[in-house]
Design a protein around this motif. Sequence first.
Motif, PDB file in Angstrom:
ATOM      1  N   GLN A 121      61.859  43.029  15.012  1.00  0.00           N
ATOM      2  CA  GLN A 121      60.935  42.690  16.090  1.00  0.00           C
ATOM      3  C   GLN A 121      59.571  43.354  15.893  1.00  0.00           C
ATOM      4  O   GLN A 121      58.526  42.737  16.161  1.00  0.00           O
ATOM      5  CB  GLN A 121      61.535  43.112  17.433  1.00  0.00           C
ATOM      6  N   THR A 122      59.567  44.590  15.410  1.00  0.00           N
ATOM      7  CA  THR A 122      58.298  45.296  15.215  1.00  0.00           C
ATOM      8  C   THR A 122      57.484  44.658  14.094  1.00  0.00           C
ATOM      9  O   THR A 122      56.263  44.453  14.230  1.00  0.00           O
ATOM     10  CB  THR A 122      58.546  46.776  14.909  1.00  0.00           C
ATOM     11  N   LEU A 123      58.138  44.335  12.966  1.00  0.00           N
ATOM     12  CA  LEU A 123      57.425  43.689  11.861  1.00  0.00           C
ATOM     13  C   LEU A 123      56.879  42.326  12.290  1.00  0.00           C
ATOM     14  O   LEU A 123      55.744  41.961  11.949  1.00  0.00           O
ATOM     15  CB  LEU A 123      58.349  43.534  10.655  1.00  0.00           C
ATOM     16  N   HIS A 141      54.308  54.250  14.770  1.00  0.00           N
ATOM     17  CA  HIS A 141      53.087  55.045  14.644  1.00  0.00           C
ATOM     18  C   HIS A 141      51.916  54.213  14.132  1.00  0.00           C
ATOM     19  O   HIS A 141      50.775  54.382  14.600  1.00  0.00           O
ATOM     20  CB  HIS A 141      53.342  56.223  13.698  1.00  0.00           C
ATOM     21  N   TYR A 142      52.206  53.293  13.189  1.00  0.00           N
ATOM     22  CA  TYR A 142      51.119  52.558  12.548  1.00  0.00           C
ATOM     23  C   TYR A 142      50.881  51.162  13.121  1.00  0.00           C
ATOM     24  O   TYR A 142      49.885  50.526  12.770  1.00  0.00           O
ATOM     25  CB  TYR A 142      51.380  52.450  11.036  1.00  0.00           C
ATOM     26  N   ARG A 143      51.725  50.704  13.990  1.00  0.00           N
ATOM     27  CA  ARG A 143      51.560  49.332  14.467  1.00  0.00           C
ATOM     28  C   ARG A 143      50.271  49.146  15.253  1.00  0.00           C
ATOM     29  O   ARG A 143      49.677  48.058  15.240  1.00  0.00           O
ATOM     30  CB  ARG A 143      52.759  48.920  15.310  1.00  0.00           C
ATOM     31  N   ASP A 144      49.829  50.185  15.906  1.00  0.00           N
ATOM     32  CA  ASP A 144      48.614  50.050  16.712  1.00  0.00           C
ATOM     33  C   ASP A 144      47.368  49.992  15.837  1.00  0.00           C
ATOM     34  O   ASP A 144      46.267  49.662  16.330  1.00  0.00           O
ATOM     35  CB  ASP A 144      48.488  51.223  17.688  1.00  0.00           C
ATOM     36  N   LEU A 145      47.496  50.293  14.545  1.00  0.00           N
ATOM     37  CA  LEU A 145      46.363  50.178  13.619  1.00  0.00           C
ATOM     38  C   LEU A 145      46.216  48.764  13.096  1.00  0.00           C
ATOM     39  O   LEU A 145      45.206  48.432  12.475  1.00  0.00           O
ATOM     40  CB  LEU A 145      46.556  51.133  12.446  1.00  0.00           C
ATOM     41  N   ALA A 146      47.276  47.935  13.320  1.00  0.00           N
ATOM     42  CA  ALA A 146      47.236  46.568  12.765  1.00  0.00           C
ATOM     43  C   ALA A 146      46.259  45.697  13.557  1.00  0.00           C
ATOM     44  O   ALA A 146      46.050  45.894  14.745  1.00  0.00           O
ATOM     45  CB  ALA A 146      48.640  45.967  12.826  1.00  0.00           C
TER      46      ALA A 146
END
Length: 466
Positions: free
Chosen positions: A366-368, A461-466
């Motif tokens: 779901q995250t990807l 941690h990094y999803r908000d950078l996408a």
Amino acid sequence: MTSETLEESSGRTMHLLGGRRVTVSDLLEAGLIRVGTKLRFRRNRIGVTYDATVTERGRIRLEPEGEEFRSPSRAAMVAAGMRAVDGWHAWLVVEQNRSLDAVRQELLDQAISSAAAAAHRQTEDTARQRIHERLRQARGRAEERAPERMSVRELLSLWGAKERGDQVSQIEADLANHGLVTSPSFRAVTLDTMVSLTTPLDEADGTATEEQPEMVDLPVAGDEEGGGDLDVRLMVGNLSPLLGVEAVNPNSTIEEAITKMLINDYSQLAVLNGPRNLRGAITWRSIAQAMHQRSTPSLGDAIDPHVEVVAYDRDLFEVLPTLQQREFVFVWDETKEIKGIVTTSDVAQRYGEMATPFFQLGEVDQTLRWILNRSFDVETLQQACNRTITSVDRLTFGDYQRVLENKDCWARLGWPLDRPTFVSRLEEIRRIRNKVMHFHPDPVAEDAVDILRRFNNMLHHYRDLA
């Protein structure tokens, strides 16, 4: 024999050692039997003999009925009206005065001999040769009534496996080709349960000659029509190592029972008068009830006789209603000895082991998908995946890999991470996913769960950078 002929023969025969069951057709092709070969299955105890013939298609034709079967066991079962019988041992090749199994072993010996002669050109067959030699030794020990014992984990290691995954069919085929079964079944117990490599004739006490004794229902070394039974059930024995149960005998004191329960932190004890004579169980509830009725109760006052015993290879789902009501069941091994116990706590732990990686994988998925949906349009995803995609919801795990290993797509994410390392871990997770989704009977390794958990933490941690 020319080198070309040797290689062709080695390649053909080594295939029989690589995970496929030997068939009657293989014996025909090798010239070890011929079309029209007469077979006989004699049951001396009841004075009945069944005859059959080998057809040009490698089938066994019963006489006089004319029914044909690919499987020797199926042919013997139908001929004799028996529930289970190992046809490779039951059928005698009349003109050779030896069993079909003996002919099968000759074929395997030829296979390993041909492969060894070409070993300098076929080094990849070394492992198969080693397995064949190992099983041939085990077969010899079984026939001498001294079967080899090992844990399921040790058995799997012969094939380089650590769990009962995709190699189970190959392992069963190799065992069957050597006329071997495991007792108890290696499918239906824990990885640390000890099993014996034995032959069905260990229980029949006979050999396939004209003086062959009565055949009885035996564990069959797997040659059913269609290549064997599909068995993906979770069984009671998968939760119990069959190492025995803590018990007291009917003449013990109630103080002994209480002490054993306290020392071992048990909620119940078996009351056994011999390994197969279960008299009941002692539980904290039965002790409390006995003390409520008498100030100084005996052990007999605290015995609960209403206990359930189930076979180790019983489908766990069939036992769940009993576990819900009784909270535990005792487990028989293959000899009907009381060798294990399964409790509601065991079931909860196993389903927790199965559910944890499942939900962790769902979180990765779901995250990807959320990241890709936020970062790329459908056209970009189609180009990276090289297929038609109508929606991000249609992406597969393989699609995630294709997108994220694309240099341009990775650059658009802007993550300060090494792409090859990330993609390598994603491939590792894909392999874990395949094991989980194929519902293998063994729990996912603890390090695999840690891999999933750490990967999810990083994605968050990094999803908000996408």
